[in-house]
Design a protein around this motif. Sequence first.
Motif, PDB file in Angstrom:
ATOM      1  N   LYS A 131      46.678  14.817  -0.168  1.00  0.00           N
ATOM      2  CA  LYS A 131      47.476  14.032   0.784  1.00  0.00           C
ATOM      3  C   LYS A 131      48.102  14.934   1.829  1.00  0.00           C
ATOM      4  CE  LYS A 131      51.836  11.482   0.912  1.00  0.00           C
ATOM      5  NZ  LYS A 131      52.936  10.916   0.091  1.00  0.00           N
ATOM      6  N   PHE A 132      48.752  16.011   1.373  1.00  0.00           N
ATOM      7  CA  PHE A 132      49.399  16.928   2.312  1.00  0.00           C
ATOM      8  C   PHE A 132      48.371  17.615   3.209  1.00  0.00           C
ATOM      9  CE2 PHE A 132      53.114  17.543  -0.838  1.00  0.00           C
ATOM     10  CZ  PHE A 132      53.755  16.437  -0.310  1.00  0.00           C
ATOM     11  N   SER A 133      47.230  17.987   2.652  1.00  0.00           N
ATOM     12  CA  SER A 133      46.195  18.672   3.432  1.00  0.00           C
ATOM     13  C   SER A 133      45.730  17.821   4.596  1.00  0.00           C
ATOM     14  CB  SER A 133      44.999  19.027   2.536  1.00  0.00           C
ATOM     15  OG  SER A 133      45.373  19.942   1.540  1.00  0.00           O
ATOM     16  N   GLU A 134      45.525  16.539   4.338  1.00  0.00           N
ATOM     17  CA  GLU A 134      45.046  15.639   5.391  1.00  0.00           C
ATOM     18  C   GLU A 134      46.110  15.454   6.471  1.00  0.00           C
ATOM     19  OE1 GLU A 134      42.778  13.239   7.697  1.00  0.00           O
ATOM     20  OE2 GLU A 134      42.208  14.545   6.033  1.00  0.00           O
ATOM     21  N   ILE A 135      47.368  15.324   6.064  1.00  0.00           N
ATOM     22  CA  ILE A 135      48.447  15.167   7.047  1.00  0.00           C
ATOM     23  C   ILE A 135      48.561  16.411   7.916  1.00  0.00           C
ATOM     24  CG2 ILE A 135      50.939  14.929   7.320  1.00  0.00           C
ATOM     25  CD1 ILE A 135      50.954  13.271   4.748  1.00  0.00           C
ATOM     26  N   ILE A 136      48.515  17.585   7.282  1.00  0.00           N
ATOM     27  CA  ILE A 136      48.650  18.847   8.022  1.00  0.00           C
ATOM     28  C   ILE A 136      47.503  19.016   8.996  1.00  0.00           C
ATOM     29  CG2 ILE A 136      48.616  21.357   7.781  1.00  0.00           C
ATOM     30  CD1 ILE A 136      50.015  20.858   5.004  1.00  0.00           C
ATOM     31  N   ARG A 137      46.275  18.770   8.537  1.00  0.00           N
ATOM     32  CA  ARG A 137      45.112  18.926   9.415  1.00  0.00           C
ATOM     33  C   ARG A 137      45.216  18.004  10.624  1.00  0.00           C
ATOM     34  NH1 ARG A 137      41.056  16.177  10.739  1.00  0.00           N
ATOM     35  NH2 ARG A 137      41.562  14.526   9.243  1.00  0.00           N
ATOM     36  N   ARG A 138      45.604  16.760  10.380  1.00  0.00           N
ATOM     37  CA  ARG A 138      45.700  15.791  11.469  1.00  0.00           C
ATOM     38  C   ARG A 138      46.786  16.180  12.472  1.00  0.00           C
ATOM     39  NH1 ARG A 138      46.194  11.704   8.475  1.00  0.00           N
ATOM     40  NH2 ARG A 138      48.465  11.419   8.591  1.00  0.00           N
ATOM     41  N   ARG A 139      47.934  16.592  11.974  1.00  0.00           N
ATOM     42  CA  ARG A 139      49.026  16.974  12.870  1.00  0.00           C
ATOM     43  C   ARG A 139      48.667  18.214  13.684  1.00  0.00           C
ATOM     44  NH1 ARG A 139      54.012  14.748  12.110  1.00  0.00           N
ATOM     45  NH2 ARG A 139      55.062  16.639  12.840  1.00  0.00           N
ATOM     46  N   ALA A 140      48.033  19.197  13.038  1.00  0.00           N
ATOM     47  CA  ALA A 140      47.660  20.420  13.750  1.00  0.00           C
ATOM     48  C   ALA A 140      46.615  20.139  14.825  1.00  0.00           C
ATOM     49  CB  ALA A 140      47.142  21.465  12.760  1.00  0.00           C
ATOM     50  N   GLU A 141      45.656  19.281  14.525  1.00  0.00           N
ATOM     51  CA  GLU A 141      44.621  18.946  15.511  1.00  0.00           C
ATOM     52  C   GLU A 141      45.202  18.211  16.708  1.00  0.00           C
ATOM     53  OE1 GLU A 141      41.736  16.761  13.305  1.00  0.00           O
ATOM     54  OE2 GLU A 141      40.575  18.549  12.765  1.00  0.00           O
ATOM     55  N   ARG A 142      46.210  17.379  16.474  1.00  0.00           N
ATOM     56  CA  ARG A 142      46.814  16.596  17.559  1.00  0.00           C
ATOM     57  C   ARG A 142      47.938  17.335  18.261  1.00  0.00           C
ATOM     58  NH1 ARG A 142      47.415  10.734  14.453  1.00  0.00           N
ATOM     59  NH2 ARG A 142      45.174  10.299  14.202  1.00  0.00           N
ATOM     60  N   GLY A 143      48.313  18.515  17.760  1.00  0.00           N
ATOM     61  CA  GLY A 143      49.420  19.254  18.361  1.00  0.00           C
ATOM     62  C   GLY A 143      50.775  18.638  18.067  1.00  0.00           C
ATOM     63  N   GLN A 144      50.879  17.911  16.955  1.00  0.00           N
ATOM     64  CA  GLN A 144      52.138  17.261  16.599  1.00  0.00           C
ATOM     65  C   GLN A 144      53.071  18.244  15.885  1.00  0.00           C
ATOM     66  OE1 GLN A 144      50.263  13.983  14.341  1.00  0.00           O
ATOM     67  NE2 GLN A 144      51.311  12.581  15.745  1.00  0.00           N
ATOM     68  N   CYS A 145      54.372  18.094  16.133  1.00  0.00           N
ATOM     69  CA  CYS A 145      55.355  18.952  15.475  1.00  0.00           C
ATOM     70  C   CYS A 145      56.703  18.240  15.477  1.00  0.00           C
ATOM     71  CB  CYS A 145      55.464  20.313  16.165  1.00  0.00           C
ATOM     72  SG  CYS A 145      55.734  20.228  17.943  1.00  0.00           S
ATOM     73  N   TYR A 146      57.557  18.604  14.527  1.00  0.00           N
ATOM     74  CA  TYR A 146      58.893  18.002  14.438  1.00  0.00           C
ATOM     75  C   TYR A 146      59.787  18.507  15.562  1.00  0.00           C
ATOM     76  CZ  TYR A 146      57.411  16.616   9.757  1.00  0.00           C
ATOM     77  OH  TYR A 146      56.726  16.077   8.692  1.00  0.00           O
ATOM     78  N   HIS A 147      59.601  19.758  15.924  1.00  0.00           N
ATOM     79  CA  HIS A 147      60.303  20.354  17.064  1.00  0.00           C
ATOM     80  C   HIS A 147      59.392  21.434  17.631  1.00  0.00           C
ATOM     81  CE1 HIS A 147      61.225  24.038  14.780  1.00  0.00           C
ATOM     82  NE2 HIS A 147      61.505  23.245  13.765  1.00  0.00           N
ATOM     83  N   THR A 148      59.636  21.833  18.855  1.00  0.00           N
ATOM     84  CA  THR A 148      58.774  22.832  19.481  1.00  0.00           C
ATOM     85  C   THR A 148      58.865  24.146  18.725  1.00  0.00           C
ATOM     86  OG1 THR A 148      59.125  21.830  21.646  1.00  0.00           O
ATOM     87  CG2 THR A 148      58.258  24.075  21.610  1.00  0.00           C
ATOM     88  N   PRO A 149      57.752  24.639  18.171  1.00  0.00           N
ATOM     89  CA  PRO A 149      57.804  25.928  17.476  1.00  0.00           C
ATOM     90  C   PRO A 149      58.118  27.038  18.468  1.00  0.00           C
ATOM     91  CG  PRO A 149      55.552  25.073  17.529  1.00  0.00           C
ATOM     92  CD  PRO A 149      56.414  24.042  18.156  1.00  0.00           C
ATOM     93  N   TYR A 150      58.777  28.081  17.979  1.00  0.00           N
ATOM     94  CA  TYR A 150      59.176  29.154  18.879  1.00  0.00           C
ATOM     95  C   TYR A 150      58.876  30.515  18.270  1.00  0.00           C
ATOM     96  CZ  TYR A 150      63.352  28.779  15.912  1.00  0.00           C
ATOM     97  OH  TYR A 150      64.201  28.695  14.838  1.00  0.00           O
ATOM     98  N   LEU A 151      58.823  31.506  19.129  1.00  0.00           N
ATOM     99  CA  LEU A 151      58.441  32.867  18.742  1.00  0.00           C
ATOM    100  C   LEU A 151      59.684  33.736  18.598  1.00  0.00           C
ATOM    101  CD1 LEU A 151      55.427  32.991  21.163  1.00  0.00           C
ATOM    102  CD2 LEU A 151      55.241  33.094  18.672  1.00  0.00           C
ATOM    103  N   GLY A 152      60.419  33.503  17.526  1.00  0.00           N
ATOM    104  CA  GLY A 152      61.594  34.311  17.235  1.00  0.00           C
ATOM    105  C   GLY A 152      62.876  33.773  17.816  1.00  0.00           C
ATOM    106  N   CYS A 153      62.859  33.385  19.093  1.00  0.00           N
ATOM    107  CA  CYS A 153      64.029  32.805  19.771  1.00  0.00           C
ATOM    108  C   CYS A 153      63.620  31.455  20.347  1.00  0.00           C
ATOM    109  CB  CYS A 153      64.518  33.721  20.896  1.00  0.00           C
ATOM    110  SG  CYS A 153      65.138  35.326  20.337  1.00  0.00           S
ATOM    111  N   ARG A 154      64.539  30.504  20.332  1.00  0.00           N
ATOM    112  CA  ARG A 154      64.196  29.149  20.758  1.00  0.00           C
ATOM    113  C   ARG A 154      63.772  29.057  22.222  1.00  0.00           C
ATOM    114  NH1 ARG A 154      65.088  25.122  17.199  1.00  0.00           N
ATOM    115  NH2 ARG A 154      66.360  25.602  15.352  1.00  0.00           N
ATOM    116  N   GLU A 155      64.206  30.015  23.050  1.00  0.00           N
ATOM    117  CA  GLU A 155      63.804  29.965  24.451  1.00  0.00           C
ATOM    118  C   GLU A 155      62.392  30.503  24.685  1.00  0.00           C
ATOM    119  OE1 GLU A 155      66.989  33.299  24.360  1.00  0.00           O
ATOM    120  OE2 GLU A 155      66.378  31.632  23.103  1.00  0.00           O
ATOM    121  N   PHE A 156      61.711  30.933  23.604  1.00  0.00           N
ATOM    122  CA  PHE A 156      60.342  31.435  23.719  1.00  0.00           C
ATOM    123  C   PHE A 156      59.404  30.490  22.960  1.00  0.00           C
ATOM    124  CE2 PHE A 156      62.501  35.850  23.718  1.00  0.00           C
ATOM    125  CZ  PHE A 156      62.822  35.720  25.066  1.00  0.00           C
ATOM    126  N   PRO A 157      58.992  29.378  23.573  1.00  0.00           N
ATOM    127  CA  PRO A 157      58.154  28.397  22.875  1.00  0.00           C
ATOM    128  C   PRO A 157      56.771  28.936  22.553  1.00  0.00           C
ATOM    129  CG  PRO A 157      58.295  27.871  25.214  1.00  0.00           C
ATOM    130  CD  PRO A 157      59.259  28.999  24.974  1.00  0.00           C
TER     131      PRO A 157
END
Length: 220
Positions: A131-157
């Motif tokens: 179940k989790f594998s399918e959800i993760i694959r689908r979200r990653a393919e669609r570019g879905q996320c709970y919040h914009t991922p960042y590279l160490g600092c939030r101002e670096f998306p």
Amino acid sequence: MPLRLEISGKYACFTRPELKAERVSYEVMTPSAARGILEAVYWQPGMRWVVERIHVRAPIRYMNLRRNEVRAVISAHTARSVMEQREGPLYLAASENVQQRSSLILRDVRYVIDAHFELTERAGPDDSAGKFSEIIRRRAERGQCYHTPYLGCREFPAAFHLCRQLPPCPAELLGERQLGLMLWDMDYQNPENIHPLFFRAVLRDGTLQIPTRESGEVAG
């Protein structure tokens, strides 16, 4: 289910904890930063992410950046005192607390994260790896996320997508490169004693192998 996620961004700063006043980034992404990106894509209490490897797929380039930061924070003690005594400011005036700080950050970064997830004791009766594998694959393919991922600092998306084929390693990163002690993650097992854990990081042909907690290579 193993997951391979490609991450890129214009700027990144994975701050070394011993140099926090003037930010200085590690040479590569830390395991805790990689976990944060994965959790931005998908997380729930019934699972936890385990980062296996971080592949560096762009030359390591630094740049200096000066920016304004607020030097003070409102402590819980101060907030409690103001609420009890009903007097005093319960805010910070940025104009009075601002100061300019220098940061040594990374630019034009590109990583590939190899990771998998494990079910936890908080998984529900309807939760499963499939179940989790399918959800993760689908979200990653669609570019879905709970919040914009960042590279160490939030101002670096960070931009992300599923990696179908591992890009080649930059020529300058071939061979072995000692990175010294690197932050592995924070230890939250005892809420009264949260502390950092470190490991000795070695970049081999552009790949950082992440040890497990049980390997004996991770220490506080």
